[in-house]
Design a protein around this motif. Structure first.
Motif, PDB file in Angstrom:
ATOM      1  N   ASP A 174       2.541   0.395  10.296  1.00  0.00           N
ATOM      2  CA  ASP A 174       1.862   0.966   9.132  1.00  0.00           C
ATOM      3  C   ASP A 174       2.311   2.423   8.957  1.00  0.00           C
ATOM      4  OD1 ASP A 174       0.217   1.460   7.073  1.00  0.00           O
ATOM      5  OD2 ASP A 174      -1.661   1.449   8.225  1.00  0.00           O
ATOM      6  N   ALA A 233       1.004   4.017  -2.936  1.00  0.00           N
ATOM      7  CA  ALA A 233       0.702   5.427  -2.656  1.00  0.00           C
ATOM      8  C   ALA A 233       1.839   6.323  -3.127  1.00  0.00           C
ATOM      9  CB  ALA A 233       0.472   5.606  -1.152  1.00  0.00           C
ATOM     10  N   GLU A 253       0.835  -1.203   0.000  1.00  0.00           N
ATOM     11  CA  GLU A 253       0.000   0.000   0.000  1.00  0.00           C
ATOM     12  C   GLU A 253       0.874   1.260   0.000  1.00  0.00           C
ATOM     13  OE1 GLU A 253      -3.484   1.756   2.757  1.00  0.00           O
ATOM     14  OE2 GLU A 253      -3.414  -0.433   2.577  1.00  0.00           O
ATOM     15  N   CYS A 254       1.952   1.233   0.830  1.00  0.00           N
ATOM     16  CA  CYS A 254       2.855   2.393   0.907  1.00  0.00           C
ATOM     17  C   CYS A 254       3.516   2.646  -0.451  1.00  0.00           C
ATOM     18  CB  CYS A 254       3.946   2.168   1.959  1.00  0.00           C
ATOM     19  SG  CYS A 254       3.306   2.083   3.607  1.00  0.00           S
ATOM     20  N   CYS A 300       6.305   2.675   8.380  1.00  0.00           N
ATOM     21  CA  CYS A 300       6.764   2.328   7.025  1.00  0.00           C
ATOM     22  C   CYS A 300       6.344   3.401   6.013  1.00  0.00           C
ATOM     23  CB  CYS A 300       6.195   0.969   6.612  1.00  0.00           C
ATOM     24  SG  CYS A 300       6.912  -0.381   7.537  1.00  0.00           S
ATOM     25  N   SER A 301       5.109   3.870   6.155  1.00  0.00           N
ATOM     26  CA  SER A 301       4.653   4.855   5.167  1.00  0.00           C
ATOM     27  C   SER A 301       5.494   6.125   5.249  1.00  0.00           C
ATOM     28  CB  SER A 301       3.163   5.160   5.342  1.00  0.00           C
ATOM     29  OG  SER A 301       2.966   5.891   6.511  1.00  0.00           O
ATOM     30  N   ASN A 302       5.902   6.525   6.461  1.00  0.00           N
ATOM     31  CA  ASN A 302       6.750   7.708   6.612  1.00  0.00           C
ATOM     32  C   ASN A 302       8.140   7.491   6.037  1.00  0.00           C
ATOM     33  OD1 ASN A 302       5.937  10.300   8.220  1.00  0.00           O
ATOM     34  ND2 ASN A 302       4.670   8.590   8.976  1.00  0.00           N
ATOM     35  N   GLU A 350       7.729   7.387   2.200  1.00  0.00           N
ATOM     36  CA  GLU A 350       7.367   8.691   1.664  1.00  0.00           C
ATOM     37  C   GLU A 350       8.543   9.670   1.751  1.00  0.00           C
ATOM     38  OE1 GLU A 350       3.567  10.313   2.911  1.00  0.00           O
ATOM     39  OE2 GLU A 350       4.365  12.323   2.547  1.00  0.00           O
TER      40      GLU A 350
END
Lengths: 551, 307
Positions: free
Chosen positions: A447, A421, A417-418, A450-452, A455
């Motif tokens: 969640d 995105a 998902e990351c 990892c996304s940080n 990104e």
């Protein structure tokens, strides 16, 4: 005398049966044996008085030793169990205590072959009664000394309870003392020749009194209903099982006692540390002890735990200081949270203040001049405030999540998902994703972490051909997620912000994203490592595997 | 709905109204105590010792008192120990014991203490015999060797449980007066012992018919649990027959005189009649009490003429 002996048997059997019912209360079984020994002694004495021949009198006199020898052992075991000294009533100790009584009983039944207990046996008429006259042999004195020795040892736990704050314990111990002293005094008086009992040892007569005393202890003072047995163990357990580490030092700073928790904190064992000086075991802790700071915080070398150190003196009855107790209270979580809040406060204040100063300055300028670039700068600063606010909200969310029960997520789904995105938001960045095992479950807090990380890798990548590579490598208990990029690298001061325990004064704080990554991973039980230079950055997340799902 | 004494107009209530309430309550308490604490068994045990004393022509000694105290102590203790398991089969008794269990246990302990002290007067043999019921009860009812693991409560072992109880009581009842008398053992003693053992065995198994459901649940194997009520009846007929044959043989051998044979045969027939009632009446409690009182006709025949 016969009536008194019969009364002692009646009271003894009654007390023994009442004690039997109280099993497995500590002391109940030894008390039964104590009563059995007393009754046996009384009964055989009656048989001996009633017997008319030398042979029968000798037989009963010899068989008396079964009860006589049992009494001191049972008394000591009773006192030890009742007083809570159970470490001395193990099977091994019982066998050890019973060796002399067993030998005595055997020698009693076989005395005619060796005469170790009695040297002779003759019938004499004394005060109109036909009695047995015997001269004590060497073993008689052995068992006499042994009986008195065990009697004295049994007094130790009772004397401690005489001054107990609990009224019933005082009553119990006093009546038990009467129970011991009555036959003891009688026996001493007999051995000293003060009692005109025609050569008969009247000790069992006093068992009537001791039986009544034990019976009173059982019924009036609830001998097994309110038991002091746990007191010693409770104090020890409290000390051993308390969450705080505790050390007892003498006036010379030598560690004389410590609990397991303290040993763990200091990275040692009780066997190694006891008897050593605190300075040898932990110089850092000694240094803290010497300071006069109000707040004393101890962080053992090589750990991330933090302990609040407090010290209290140990005084004796004369109010003299004979040592001190040092307690180590684990404040790691609170301490870390306090540090984080301080950093948040500093960064937030610094960023907002900087942005606002720029906005105010440029707003004044725009009031008189028409400048597109200044307007752009003003707008960028306003957006930065918004972004900062958003990041802070995310961090607060992470802190809140840290206090809750969280669900586990599939790492593969999170990363997928990351990555998706990122591809949508930054289409110019080339993304490589090697998913690794797809069945791993990790803490739900990863969640956000990892996304940080992912990104950040794309957002700050100013390379002409930007790329981000996400790889996963799993072991049995942990999984490593590596996020590498070819961006400009992270500023050292920003890394210092998150790597040095966050207490470093902030020079410039654009590192909210990094802080969120480091703190989030820490709260979820993982860790983060950064490798950064001008050619790019590699962030390695080490995440504990929370479980596996069937593919 | 409970009937209030003052509104009940039947004859018995009219009769009861004449009794002062305090006296009535005291009488009820005494009756319950005698019945539920098994004090009546103590009286029967004392009576049995008197029978043996007379049958063996022994002098009157404190043996009867000792046997009575021992019986009261052991049964009183047993009632307290079996509170949970007795709840279903004997609810009234269980309620009484539950209410007075501390007092009952203390009285039992004191009774045993007094019994042992009195037994010492009878010499070493009497002293040893006084310990038999206590030791037998421990083997029977208690898991007193838990560390061995394999040793079950003897209460759970088929036939052995009743043999142990009957044997222990027969031993005390028959040999205690002899121990107190301190004379030679009469030739008839063995026959009397076997007779008491066999009849005690029957008396032990009769209440087991009433308790069979509870016994089955807690794993106690008795004749009614293993053989059923009908099978138990036939087995106990067999034991009664054996007791009768023993008495007749002893008479033929000259160990028993004709009056003694007749007295004891009355007891056997009495027991056989009660056994015949097993499974044929719902009043198993009544049968139990009747069986326990099976010595009373003999007592009347043997002792009363002496008075």
């Amino acid at each position: 005398m016969k009536l008194a002996l019969l009364a002692s048997i009646a009271v003894g059997v009654t007390t023994g049966l009442l004690a039997w019912r109280e099993r497995p209360e500590p002391g109940a079984v030894p008390l039964v044996f104590l009563m059995a020994g007393q009754c046996w002694w009384s009964a055989t004495l009656i048989f001996r008085i009633e017997a008319t021949t030398l042979g029968m009198k000798v037989l009963f006199s010899n068989s008396t030793w079964l009860g006589v020898a049992l009494i001191p052992a049972a008394w000591l075991l009773f006192a030890l169990e009742y007083g809570g000294y159970n470490e001395y009533t193990t099977r091994r100790h019982v066998l050890l205590i019973m060796i002399v009584p067993a030998i005595t009983a055997f020698l009693g039944f076989t005395d005619q072959f060796h005469h170790l207990i009695y040297l002779d046996a003759t019938l004499i008429h004394q005060d109109g009664i036909l009695t047995l006259s015997r001269t004590p042999g060497p073993w008689f004195w052995v068992i006499a000394v042994y009986t008195y020795l065990l009697g004295f040892l049994g007094l130790v736990p009772l004397f401690k309870l005489i001054t107990s704050q609990v009224r019933s314990f005082r009553g119990q111990s006093l009546t038990l003392l009467v129970g011991l002293i009555a036959p003891w005094a009688t026996n001493l008086a007999h051995l000293s020749g003060y009692l005109p009992t025609a050569g008969i040892d009247p000790t069992p007569v006093a068992f009537t009194l001791s039986g009544v005393a034990y019976l009173s202890a059982l019924t009036q003072f609830k001998l097994f209903g309110a038991s002091p047995t746990p007191i010693r163990h409770a104090r020890r357990s409290l000390y051993e099982q308390m969450h705080q580490g505790a050390l007892v030092l003498d006036t010379h700073g030598t560690i004389v006692d410590m609990n397991d928790r303290a040993a763990t904190v200091l990275g040692t064992t009780t066997e190694r540390a006891l008897g050593e000086s605190l300075e040898t075991v932990s110089p850092e802790l000694t240094a803290i002890g010497d300071t006069t700071q109000h707040k004393r915080v101890f962080t053992p070398k090589g750990t991330r735990r933090t302990y609040d150190v407090s010290e209290s003196p140990v005084t004796d009855v004369h109010d003299r200081t004979i040592g001190r107790i040092i307690t180590l209270h684990d404040i790691s979580d609170l301490f870390r949270m306090q540090q984080r809040l301080e950093v948040l406060h500093r960064v937030f204040r610094h960023n907002i203040r900087t942005n606002i100063q720029v906005i105010l300055g440029y707003a004044g300028y725009l009031a008189t001049h028409n400048s597109q670039s200044k307007a752009e700068t003003l707008k960028r600063n306003a957006l930065e405030i918004e972004a900062t606010g958003e990041k802070v909200r995310e961090i607060i969310d992470v802190f809140e999540e840290g206090r809750k029960e969280r669900e586990n997520l599939r790492l593969h789904a999170v990363l997928r998902e990351c990555v998706d995105a990122m591809e949508r938001r930054y289409p110019e960045v080339t993304v490589e994703y090697d998913s690794g095992p797809e069945n791993l479950l990790v803490d739900g807090l990863f969640d956000i972490v990892c996304s940080n990380v992912i990104e950040n890798a794309a957002q700050h990548n100013t390379s002409s051909e930007p790329w981000v590579r996400v790889t996963v490598e799993a072991s049995e208990e942990t999984v490593e997620v590596r996020v590498a990029d070819n961006g400009p690298g992270i500023e050292p001061h920003e890394l210092a912000l998150v790597e040095d325990g966050t207490e470093t004064p902030l020079k410039h704080g654009s590192g909210f994203g990094l802080a969120l990554v480091v703190w989030g991973a820490d709260i979820a039980g993982g860790s983060v490592a950064f490798e950064s230079d001008a050619a790019g950055t590699c962030v390695t997340l080490e995440i504990p595997v929370a479980g596996r799902v069937n593919p | 709905m409970a009937i209030k004494p003052q509104t009940n107009t039947n004859d018995s209530s009219v009769l009861l109204r004449a009794v002062p309430p305090r006296l009535y309550r005291l009488g009820t308490l005494l009756k319950n105590f005698l019945l539920f604490s098994s004090a009546y068994l103590a009286i029967i045990a004392a009576a049995e010792v008197l029978i043996v004393t007379e049958l063996l022509s022994l002098p009157l000694t404190p043996a009867a008192l000792v046997a009575g105290l021992l019986t009261f102590a052991v049964y009183g203790n047993d009632r307290v120990a079996d509170l949970e398991t007795d709840e279903r089969t004997t609810p009234a008794r269980t309620a009484f014991v539950q209410r007075y269990h501390r007092l009952l246990y203390a009285l039992s302990a004191a009774a045993y203490g007094l019994a042992v002290a009195l037994a010492v007067l009878g010499g070493p043999a009497a002293f040893g015999l006084a310990l038999v019921p206590g030791v037998a009860w421990l083997c029977y009812a208690q898991d007193w060797l838990p560390s061995i693991g394999q040793v079950k409560r003897l209460k759970q072992v088929f036939v052995l449980n009743s043999v142990l109880v009957a044997g222990a009581w027969a031993l005390v009842i028959v040999f205690l007066p002899m121990a107190f008398a301190e004379g030679p053992i009469p030739p008839a003693a063995g026959v009397i012992f076997l007779f008491f053992f066999l009849s005690s065995f029957i008396r032990v198994e009769i209440p087991n018919v009433r308790d069979r459901v509870g016994d089955r649940e807690i794993g106690v194997k008795t004749l009614p649990v293993v053989l059923g009520v009908r099978g138990t009846r036939y087995a106990l007929y067999g034991v009664s027959g054996l007791a009768g044959a023993l008495l007749v043989t002893a008479f033929v051998e000259g160990l028993l005189a004709l009056p003694e044979l007749a007295w004891l045969l009355v007891s056997v027939v009495y027991l056989a009649v009660i056994v015949a009632g097993l499974g044929r009446t719902d009043n198993n409690g009544g049968l139990t009490v009747a069986a326990e009182c099976s010595r009373l006709p003999v007592l009347a025949l043997v002792v009363v003429p002496l008075l």
